[in-house]
Motif scaffolding. Structure first.
Motif, PDB file in Angstrom:
ATOM      1  N   THR A  39      73.739  29.518  94.275  1.00 51.74           N
ATOM      2  CA  THR A  39      74.845  29.361  93.431  1.00 51.74           C
ATOM      3  C   THR A  39      74.398  29.366  92.010  1.00 51.74           C
ATOM      4  O   THR A  39      73.646  28.404  91.733  1.00 51.74           O
ATOM      5  CB  THR A  39      75.642  28.432  93.809  1.00 51.74           C
ATOM      6  N   LYS A  40      74.891  30.065  91.128  1.00 49.33           N
ATOM      7  CA  LYS A  40      74.489  30.060  89.539  1.00 49.33           C
ATOM      8  C   LYS A  40      75.730  29.493  88.915  1.00 49.33           C
ATOM      9  O   LYS A  40      76.835  29.650  89.131  1.00 49.33           O
ATOM     10  CB  LYS A  40      74.366  31.306  89.156  1.00 49.33           C
ATOM     11  N   LYS A  41      75.204  28.833  87.746  1.00 49.90           N
ATOM     12  CA  LYS A  41      76.503  28.218  86.892  1.00 49.90           C
ATOM     13  C   LYS A  41      76.252  29.026  85.330  1.00 49.90           C
ATOM     14  O   LYS A  41      74.962  28.891  84.740  1.00 49.90           O
ATOM     15  CB  LYS A  41      76.074  26.776  86.556  1.00 49.90           C
ATOM     16  N   VAL A  42      77.395  29.504  85.147  1.00 48.38           N
ATOM     17  CA  VAL A  42      77.216  30.348  83.939  1.00 48.38           C
ATOM     18  C   VAL A  42      78.034  29.792  82.939  1.00 48.38           C
ATOM     19  O   VAL A  42      79.271  29.415  83.309  1.00 48.38           O
ATOM     20  CB  VAL A  42      77.776  31.986  83.998  1.00 48.38           C
ATOM     21  N   GLU A  43      77.709  29.248  81.723  1.00 48.31           N
ATOM     22  CA  GLU A  43      78.619  28.327  81.142  1.00 48.31           C
ATOM     23  C   GLU A  43      78.446  28.633  79.557  1.00 48.31           C
ATOM     24  O   GLU A  43      77.363  29.182  79.142  1.00 48.31           O
ATOM     25  CB  GLU A  43      78.157  27.082  81.257  1.00 48.31           C
ATOM     26  N   SER A  44      79.478  28.199  78.756  1.00 41.58           N
ATOM     27  CA  SER A  44      79.395  28.262  76.959  1.00 41.58           C
ATOM     28  C   SER A  44      79.428  26.789  76.683  1.00 41.58           C
ATOM     29  O   SER A  44      80.415  25.892  77.260  1.00 41.58           O
ATOM     30  CB  SER A  44      80.422  29.082  76.552  1.00 41.58           C
ATOM     31  N   ALA A  45      78.345  26.471  75.878  1.00 40.08           N
ATOM     32  CA  ALA A  45      78.370  24.998  75.522  1.00 40.08           C
ATOM     33  C   ALA A  45      79.423  24.849  74.592  1.00 40.08           C
ATOM     34  O   ALA A  45      79.977  25.595  73.943  1.00 40.08           O
ATOM     35  CB  ALA A  45      76.978  24.850  75.031  1.00 40.08           C
ATOM     36  N   GLN A  46      79.717  23.342  74.553  1.00 45.76           N
ATOM     37  CA  GLN A  46      80.539  22.908  73.506  1.00 45.76           C
ATOM     38  C   GLN A  46      80.092  23.291  72.234  1.00 45.76           C
ATOM     39  O   GLN A  46      79.094  23.088  72.159  1.00 45.76           O
ATOM     40  CB  GLN A  46      80.830  21.304  73.699  1.00 45.76           C
ATOM     41  N   THR A  47      80.999  23.776  71.504  1.00 46.45           N
ATOM     42  CA  THR A  47      80.500  24.066  69.836  1.00 46.45           C
ATOM     43  C   THR A  47      81.434  23.300  68.849  1.00 46.45           C
ATOM     44  O   THR A  47      82.663  23.002  69.402  1.00 46.45           O
ATOM     45  CB  THR A  47      80.578  25.574  69.852  1.00 46.45           C
ATOM     46  N   SER A  48      80.907  23.206  67.908  1.00 52.03           N
ATOM     47  CA  SER A  48      81.941  22.761  66.665  1.00 52.03           C
ATOM     48  C   SER A  48      82.018  23.512  65.427  1.00 52.03           C
ATOM     49  O   SER A  48      81.111  24.250  65.236  1.00 52.03           O
ATOM     50  CB  SER A  48      81.398  21.346  66.109  1.00 52.03           C
ATOM     51  N   PHE A  49      83.200  23.667  65.047  1.00 52.14           N
ATOM     52  CA  PHE A  49      83.329  24.436  64.009  1.00 52.14           C
ATOM     53  C   PHE A  49      83.820  23.547  62.976  1.00 52.14           C
ATOM     54  O   PHE A  49      84.368  22.497  62.964  1.00 52.14           O
ATOM     55  CB  PHE A  49      84.309  25.686  64.027  1.00 52.14           C
ATOM     56  N   TYR A  50      83.849  23.966  61.414  1.00 52.26           N
ATOM     57  CA  TYR A  50      84.296  23.198  60.379  1.00 52.26           C
ATOM     58  C   TYR A  50      85.264  23.624  59.771  1.00 52.26           C
ATOM     59  O   TYR A  50      84.988  24.735  58.748  1.00 52.26           O
ATOM     60  CB  TYR A  50      82.943  22.813  59.497  1.00 52.26           C
ATOM     61  N   ALA A  51      86.474  23.170  59.748  1.00 49.77           N
ATOM     62  CA  ALA A  51      87.698  24.055  58.998  1.00 49.77           C
ATOM     63  C   ALA A  51      87.972  23.333  57.794  1.00 49.77           C
ATOM     64  O   ALA A  51      87.992  22.251  57.526  1.00 49.77           O
ATOM     65  CB  ALA A  51      89.063  23.953  59.776  1.00 49.77           C
ATOM     66  N   LEU A  52      88.201  24.360  56.827  1.00 50.95           N
ATOM     67  CA  LEU A  52      88.150  23.678  55.306  1.00 50.95           C
ATOM     68  C   LEU A  52      89.542  23.819  55.013  1.00 50.95           C
ATOM     69  O   LEU A  52      90.352  24.803  54.784  1.00 50.95           O
ATOM     70  CB  LEU A  52      87.513  24.528  54.233  1.00 50.95           C
ATOM     71  N   SER A  53      90.127  22.516  54.929  1.00 50.81           N
ATOM     72  CA  SER A  53      91.730  22.334  54.554  1.00 50.81           C
ATOM     73  C   SER A  53      91.923  22.438  53.150  1.00 50.81           C
ATOM     74  O   SER A  53      91.108  21.593  52.236  1.00 50.81           O
ATOM     75  CB  SER A  53      92.185  21.336  55.152  1.00 50.81           C
ATOM     76  N   ILE A  54      92.865  23.224  52.399  1.00 48.34           N
ATOM     77  CA  ILE A  54      93.049  23.089  50.938  1.00 48.34           C
ATOM     78  C   ILE A  54      94.631  22.235  50.791  1.00 48.34           C
ATOM     79  O   ILE A  54      94.776  22.252  49.525  1.00 48.34           O
ATOM     80  CB  ILE A  54      93.122  24.265  50.407  1.00 48.34           C
ATOM     81  N   TYR A  55      95.208  21.853  51.771  1.00 48.10           N
ATOM     82  CA  TYR A  55      96.432  21.366  51.618  1.00 48.10           C
ATOM     83  C   TYR A  55      97.079  20.828  53.002  1.00 48.10           C
ATOM     84  O   TYR A  55      96.698  21.026  53.903  1.00 48.10           O
ATOM     85  CB  TYR A  55      97.561  22.559  51.225  1.00 48.10           C
ATOM     86  N   THR A  56      97.444  19.556  52.782  1.00 49.03           N
ATOM     87  CA  THR A  56      97.764  18.757  54.148  1.00 49.03           C
ATOM     88  C   THR A  56      99.240  18.187  53.794  1.00 49.03           C
ATOM     89  O   THR A  56      99.779  17.947  52.826  1.00 49.03           O
ATOM     90  CB  THR A  56      96.896  17.616  54.351  1.00 49.03           C
ATOM     91  N   SER A  57      99.983  17.937  54.938  1.00 51.36           N
ATOM     92  CA  SER A  57     101.133  17.605  55.054  1.00 51.36           C
ATOM     93  C   SER A  57     101.571  16.929  56.217  1.00 51.36           C
ATOM     94  O   SER A  57     101.103  17.385  57.396  1.00 51.36           O
ATOM     95  CB  SER A  57     102.194  18.350  54.480  1.00 51.36           C
ATOM     96  N   ASP A  58     102.336  15.931  56.554  1.00 53.74           N
ATOM     97  CA  ASP A  58     102.994  15.651  57.771  1.00 53.74           C
ATOM     98  C   ASP A  58     104.177  16.556  58.157  1.00 53.74           C
ATOM     99  O   ASP A  58     104.769  16.357  59.283  1.00 53.74           O
ATOM    100  CB  ASP A  58     103.529  14.029  57.565  1.00 53.74           C
TER     101      ASP A  58
END
Length: 242
Positions: A39-58
Motif C-alpha cells: 500500500t502506498k501513500k501519495v500526499e501533498s504536504a500542508q503548505t502556507s501562503f501569505y496573503a497581503l491585505s490592503i483593506y480590512t473591515s467587519d
C-alpha cells in the motif's frame, strides 16, 4: 550397469515442466493482480501562503465598494474572510516577500497587513502502480504549479518584462498544461469512484472553471489583466478554505 527406467525419466521431466508452468502462472497472477504490492501513500504536504491585505473591515460590503478601485491598480481585489474581511492584493509563498511589499505600501499610506493562510495536507492510500502514483502526485501538486506560473506571469507583466500579449500566451500555456494533467488523471482513474479520487476530480473541475475565466479574459469593469491573473490564483488557492 542398471539403466534408468524410461517411465521414471518421463515422470521426472513432466514434474519439472509442471513446476515451471505453475511457477510462471503464479508469477503472472502476482504481476497482473498486484497481489503483493505494498500500500502506498501519495500526499501533498500542508503548505502556507501569505496573503497581503490592503483593506480590512467587519463588513464585506465595505470591501465590495472599494475593490474595483484597487483592481484598476493591478491588485487582485479578492475578498478573504477569517476573523474579519480582508481585501487581498496578492498572495506570496514567501513571508519575506509579503512583508517587503507590505512595508512599501505602508510608506505610501496603506494600512497593509500580511495574513498567513494554511492549506491543509491531503493524501490518498492504495495499491497504486508507479504510473498511477506519478499521475496522482501531479494532480496533488497541480494548484501549486499553477500558482507559481501565474504569479511569475503577473510579476513579469507588472515590471514590463513581458507585454500583455506575451502574458496571455503564457497563460494559455499554463491552461494547456493543466488540461493535460486533468486528461491524464481521467484516463487513468476514469472507472475509479473512490471518495478521495472523487474529491480530486471535483477539484480539477473547480480549477478548470476558474482558469477558463482567465483565458476568456472576463474582466470586471475597469479591471486590468494583471489584476485578473492575481484574482485567479487567489481563487484557486483560497476559495476552498474561504
Amino acid at each position: 550397469m542398471k539403466k534408468f527406467p524410461y517411465f521414471t525419466t518421463f515422470a521426472v521431466t513432466l514434474s519439472v515442466l509442471l513446476c515451471v508452468s505453475i511457477g510462471y502462472f503464479i508469477s503472472t497472477c502476482i504481476v497482473s493482480t498486484n497481489l503483493f504490492q505494498l500500500t502506498k501513500k501519495v500526499e501533498s504536504a500542508q503548505t502556507s501562503f501569505y496573503a497581503l491585505s490592503i483593506y480590512t473591515s467587519d463588513n464585506e460590503d465595505d470591501l465590495i465598494a472599494v475593490k474595483k478601485d484597487f483592481q484598476k491598480q493591478n491588485c487582485a481585489g479578492y475578498i478573504y474572510h477569517s476573523d474579519k474581511f480582508y481585501l487581498i492584493a496578492s498572495v506570496y509563498k514567501n513571508a519575506n516577500d509579503a512583508e517587503l511589499v507590505k512595508n512599501n505600501l505602508s510608506v505610501n499610506g496603506y494600512n497593509a497587513e500580511v495574513v498567513k493562510v494554511d492549506i491543509p495536507a491531503f493524501y490518498l492510500e492504495g495499491n497504486f502502480s508507479s504510473q498511477e502514483e506519478e499521475i496522482l502526485r501531479l494532480a496533488l501538486n497541480c494548484k501549486d504549479k499553477i500558482f507559481e506560473n501565474l504569479y511569475d506571469i503577473s510579476i513579469s507583466l507588472d515590471t514590463q518584462i513581458i507585454s500583455e500579449t506575451e502574458a496571455k500566451l503564457k497563460v494559455n500555456e499554463t491552461y494547456s498544461n493543466f488540461e493535460t494533467a486533468k486528461n491524464n488523471f481521467e484516463t487513468i482513474f476514469k472507472s475509479n469512484h473512490l471518495n478521495d479520487i472523487e474529491k480530486l476530480r471535483s477539484e480539477f473541475e473547480r480549477v478548470e472553471e476558474i482558469l477558463e475565466n482567465l483565458t476568456k479574459e472576463n474582466l470586471e469593469e475597469g479591471q486590468t489583466y494583471s489584476s485578473l491573473i492575481k484574482i485567479t490564483y487567489c481563487k484557486i488557492l483560497l476559495d476552498e478554505i474561504n
